[in-house]
Design a protein around this motif. Structure first.
Motif, PDB file in Angstrom:
ATOM      1  N   GLY A 113       0.778  -1.239   0.000  1.00 40.92           N
ATOM      2  CA  GLY A 113       0.000   0.000   0.000  1.00 40.92           C
ATOM      3  C   GLY A 113       0.803   1.280   0.000  1.00 40.92           C
ATOM      4  O   GLY A 113       1.866   1.392  -0.632  1.00 40.92           O
ATOM      5  N   GLU A 114       0.299   2.255   0.731  1.00 39.04           N
ATOM      6  CA  GLU A 114       0.863   3.603   0.715  1.00 39.04           C
ATOM      7  C   GLU A 114       2.297   3.644   1.237  1.00 39.04           C
ATOM      8  O   GLU A 114       3.133   4.392   0.718  1.00 39.04           O
ATOM      9  CB  GLU A 114      -0.019   4.544   1.535  1.00 39.04           C
ATOM     10  N   ILE A 115       2.595   2.857   2.279  1.00 36.87           N
ATOM     11  CA  ILE A 115       3.958   2.893   2.825  1.00 36.87           C
ATOM     12  C   ILE A 115       4.960   2.405   1.786  1.00 36.87           C
ATOM     13  O   ILE A 115       6.036   3.000   1.608  1.00 36.87           O
ATOM     14  CB  ILE A 115       4.053   2.065   4.122  1.00 36.87           C
ATOM     15  N   LEU A 116       4.632   1.357   1.071  1.00 40.69           N
ATOM     16  CA  LEU A 116       5.503   0.891  -0.015  1.00 40.69           C
ATOM     17  C   LEU A 116       5.709   1.992  -1.036  1.00 40.69           C
ATOM     18  O   LEU A 116       6.841   2.226  -1.498  1.00 40.69           O
ATOM     19  CB  LEU A 116       4.895  -0.348  -0.678  1.00 40.69           C
ATOM     20  N   ASP A 117       4.645   2.675  -1.388  1.00 42.32           N
ATOM     21  CA  ASP A 117       4.717   3.738  -2.382  1.00 42.32           C
ATOM     22  C   ASP A 117       5.688   4.831  -1.948  1.00 42.32           C
ATOM     23  O   ASP A 117       6.517   5.304  -2.739  1.00 42.32           O
ATOM     24  CB  ASP A 117       3.318   4.323  -2.595  1.00 42.32           C
ATOM     25  N   VAL A 118       5.615   5.227  -0.681  1.00 43.21           N
ATOM     26  CA  VAL A 118       6.501   6.266  -0.154  1.00 43.21           C
ATOM     27  C   VAL A 118       7.950   5.774  -0.101  1.00 43.21           C
ATOM     28  O   VAL A 118       8.884   6.502  -0.469  1.00 43.21           O
ATOM     29  CB  VAL A 118       6.033   6.724   1.241  1.00 43.21           C
ATOM     30  N   VAL A 119       8.124   4.541   0.338  1.00 40.26           N
ATOM     31  CA  VAL A 119       9.479   4.003   0.494  1.00 40.26           C
ATOM     32  C   VAL A 119      10.224   3.948  -0.836  1.00 40.26           C
ATOM     33  O   VAL A 119      11.451   4.155  -0.874  1.00 40.26           O
ATOM     34  CB  VAL A 119       9.425   2.602   1.146  1.00 40.26           C
ATOM     35  N   LEU A 120       9.523   3.694  -1.918  1.00 40.30           N
ATOM     36  CA  LEU A 120      10.185   3.623  -3.233  1.00 40.30           C
ATOM     37  C   LEU A 120      10.986   4.888  -3.523  1.00 40.30           C
ATOM     38  O   LEU A 120      12.039   4.832  -4.170  1.00 40.30           O
ATOM     39  CB  LEU A 120       9.143   3.399  -4.334  1.00 40.30           C
ATOM     40  N   ASN A 121      10.517   6.020  -3.034  1.00 37.30           N
ATOM     41  CA  ASN A 121      11.232   7.285  -3.255  1.00 37.30           C
ATOM     42  C   ASN A 121      12.470   7.420  -2.383  1.00 37.30           C
ATOM     43  O   ASN A 121      13.318   8.276  -2.641  1.00 37.30           O
ATOM     44  CB  ASN A 121      10.301   8.468  -2.983  1.00 37.30           C
ATOM     45  N   HIS A 122      12.577   6.587  -1.349  1.00 36.21           N
ATOM     46  CA  HIS A 122      13.700   6.696  -0.407  1.00 36.21           C
ATOM     47  C   HIS A 122      14.740   5.596  -0.585  1.00 36.21           C
ATOM     48  O   HIS A 122      15.796   5.639   0.058  1.00 36.21           O
ATOM     49  CB  HIS A 122      13.185   6.675   1.030  1.00 36.21           C
ATOM     50  N   LEU A 123      14.453   4.636  -1.440  1.00 41.67           N
ATOM     51  CA  LEU A 123      15.407   3.550  -1.648  1.00 41.67           C
ATOM     52  C   LEU A 123      16.622   4.031  -2.433  1.00 41.67           C
ATOM     53  O   LEU A 123      16.513   4.857  -3.344  1.00 41.67           O
ATOM     54  CB  LEU A 123      14.739   2.396  -2.393  1.00 41.67           C
ATOM     55  N   ASN A 124      17.769   3.509  -2.073  1.00 36.58           N
ATOM     56  CA  ASN A 124      19.003   3.827  -2.791  1.00 36.58           C
ATOM     57  C   ASN A 124      19.097   3.015  -4.078  1.00 36.58           C
ATOM     58  O   ASN A 124      18.359   2.047  -4.277  1.00 36.58           O
ATOM     59  CB  ASN A 124      20.219   3.523  -1.901  1.00 36.58           C
TER      60      ASN A 124
END
Length: 337
Positions: free
Chosen positions: A228-239
Motif C-alpha cells: 500500500g501507501e507505505i511501499l509507495d513512499v518508500v520507493l522514493n527513499h530507496l538507494n
C-alpha cells in the motif's frame, strides 16, 4: 468439550464474527475414537494466527498458492499439539509436535511435521521465533535482502510476528535498523527493548518526512509487511540497487480496491529489486534455520514478544485484532485456559 472455529461465508472486508466465522462445540469420545493404522489423535495446545489466513477467505475461483477455505470448513493454522492416542509406532502418547492443524481442540492426523519435545524452549516459540514467522524473517532477509554491514533497513509492521525477528537479525548483522508500527507503546518497545536505531508511528506522522529524518542516507533494504501507501513512499527513499523483500500486504487484504502504487518508475530509475517469496519453498533449510536461531537464543541475542490469547473461543476476536493492528507481538491462542 472439543470446539472449533468454522468458516461460514466469504467476507467483503474485515471478517465479522458470527457472519463469516463462528465458534462451535461438538462431542468427541477420545477413548473410543477410531484410528486406522498409521494415524494418531492429538490435542491441540496452541494455535498460531497469521495474516495469510485472511487470504484464504476468498472465492475459490480465485487461484493462489494457498487453497481457499470451503464454506463449513474448520479454519486451520500452524499449531502445537500433544499426542493423546496413537496407532503409529513413530509417535508416542505425551509427545509434543509442531504441525499444521485445524482450529479445534482435538484432531486426527496421519503424520506430523516436526517433533519439538527435545528442544529446551517454550512450545509456543515454534509458532513464532522458531516457526513459520521466524523462518520467513530468516529467508527473506538473507535470500532476498542480502544484507551488508553498514546498510540501512526499514521494516514495516516491525513488532509483528516477522518484523521483530527481521529487526534483531539485521542488528546482529551490523545494519542500521528503522521500523514502523501503529501504536506508541510498540514504538517504545522497538526502541528500548529491541534497540532499533529509530522507529515511528505511521498513524500519527508524515511517513515521508520521518523517513527523511531517520534514513538521511536512504534505504538499502525495505522489508515490506504491509504494501500500500507505505511501499509507495518508500520507493522514493530507496538507494540505487535497493532491495524490497515483499513479505506481506496486510494493508490491502480487507479491501476490494487496493491502493494503487504511483512510484513504480523508481524501480527502473534506481535498478531496484522487488521480490516476493513463499517460506515453504525453503523448508529444506529448516534444520539449519533452527540450529542458527537456537544458538542465538542460547546466547541471549534474540527476544520474542508474544500476544497470547487464552481460550479457543477468543480466537475470532484475536484474529480481527491482528488484522487491525491491535495485537502486541505474535498472536498465539492457548486453546485451553
Amino acid at each position: 468439550m472439543p470446539s472449533s472455529i468454522i468458516y461460514k461465508a466469504i467476507p467483503d472486508g474485515y471478517p465479522i464474527i458470527g457472519e463469516h466465522m463462528e465458534f462451535v462445540t461438538r462431542e468427541i469420545d477420545i477413548e473410543n475414537f477410531p484410528l486406522v493404522d498409521g494415524e494418531i489423535l492429538v490435542k491441540n495446545q496452541y494455535l498460531s494466527l497469521d495474516p495469510y489466513i485472511r487470504s484464504k477467505m476468498r472465492n475459490p475461483e480465485i487461484k493462489a498458492n494457498l487453497s481457499a477455505y470451503k464454506i463449513g470448513e474448520v479454519l486451520d493454522g500452524y499449531g502445537i499439539s500433544i499426542v493423546v492416542k496413537s496407532n503409529n509406532k513413530n509417535y508416542q502418547v505425551g509427545d509434543y509436535y509442531y504441525t499444521h492443524v485445524p482450529a479445534n481442540a482435538v484432531s486426527g492426523i496421519e503424520c506430523l511435521a516436526k517433533e519439538i519435545s527435545k528442544y529446551k524452549v517454550h512450545e509456543s516459540y515454534f509458532l513464532g521465533l522458531l516457526g513459520m514467522p521466524g523462518m520467513t524473517a530468516y529467508v527473506g532477509l538473507n535470500k532476498i535482502g542480502k544484507p551488508v554491514k553498514g546498510e540501512t533497513i526499514f521494516i514495516s509492521s516491525a513488532l509483528g510476528a516477522v518484523g521483530q525477528v527481521v529487526g534483531q537479525l539485521a542488528k546482529i548483522k551490523g545494519l542500521r535498523v528503522i521500523g514502523s508500527a501503529g501504536d506508541d507503546s510498540k514504538i517504545k518497545y522497538l526502541n528500548e527493548e529491541l534497540n532499533f536505531d529509530g522507529a515511528f508511528n505511521y498513524k500519527t506522522c508524515n511517513i515521508d518526512e520521518k523517513l527523511k529524518e531517520l534514513c538521511p542516507n536512504g534505504i538499502d533494504i525495505y522489508f515490506d509487511n504491509v504494501g500500500g501507501e507505505i511501499l509507495d513512499v518508500v520507493l522514493n527513499h530507496l538507494n540505487n540497487n535497493g532491495r524490497v523483500v515483499s513479505c506481506g500486504m496486510i494493508s490491502i487484504y480487507n479491501f476490494k480496491t487496493p491502493y494503487g502504487i504511483k512510484n513504480l518508475f523508481q524501480v527502473i530509475k534506481k535498478r531496484l529489486l522487488i521480490q516476493g517469496f513463499i517460506t515453504s519453498d525453503h523448508y529444506q533449510e529448516i534444520d539449519l534455520f533452527i540450529k542458527e536461531m537456537g544458538e542465538l537464543i542460547e546466547q541471549g541475542k534474540l527476544k520474542y514478544k508474544e500476544d497470547i490469547v487464552k481460550g479457543i473461543q477468543n480466537a475470532p476476536e484475536a484474529f480481527l485484532n491482528m488484522l487491525t493492528g491491535k495485537n502486541f507481538g505474535k498472536v498465539v491462542v492457548k486453546i485451553f485456559k
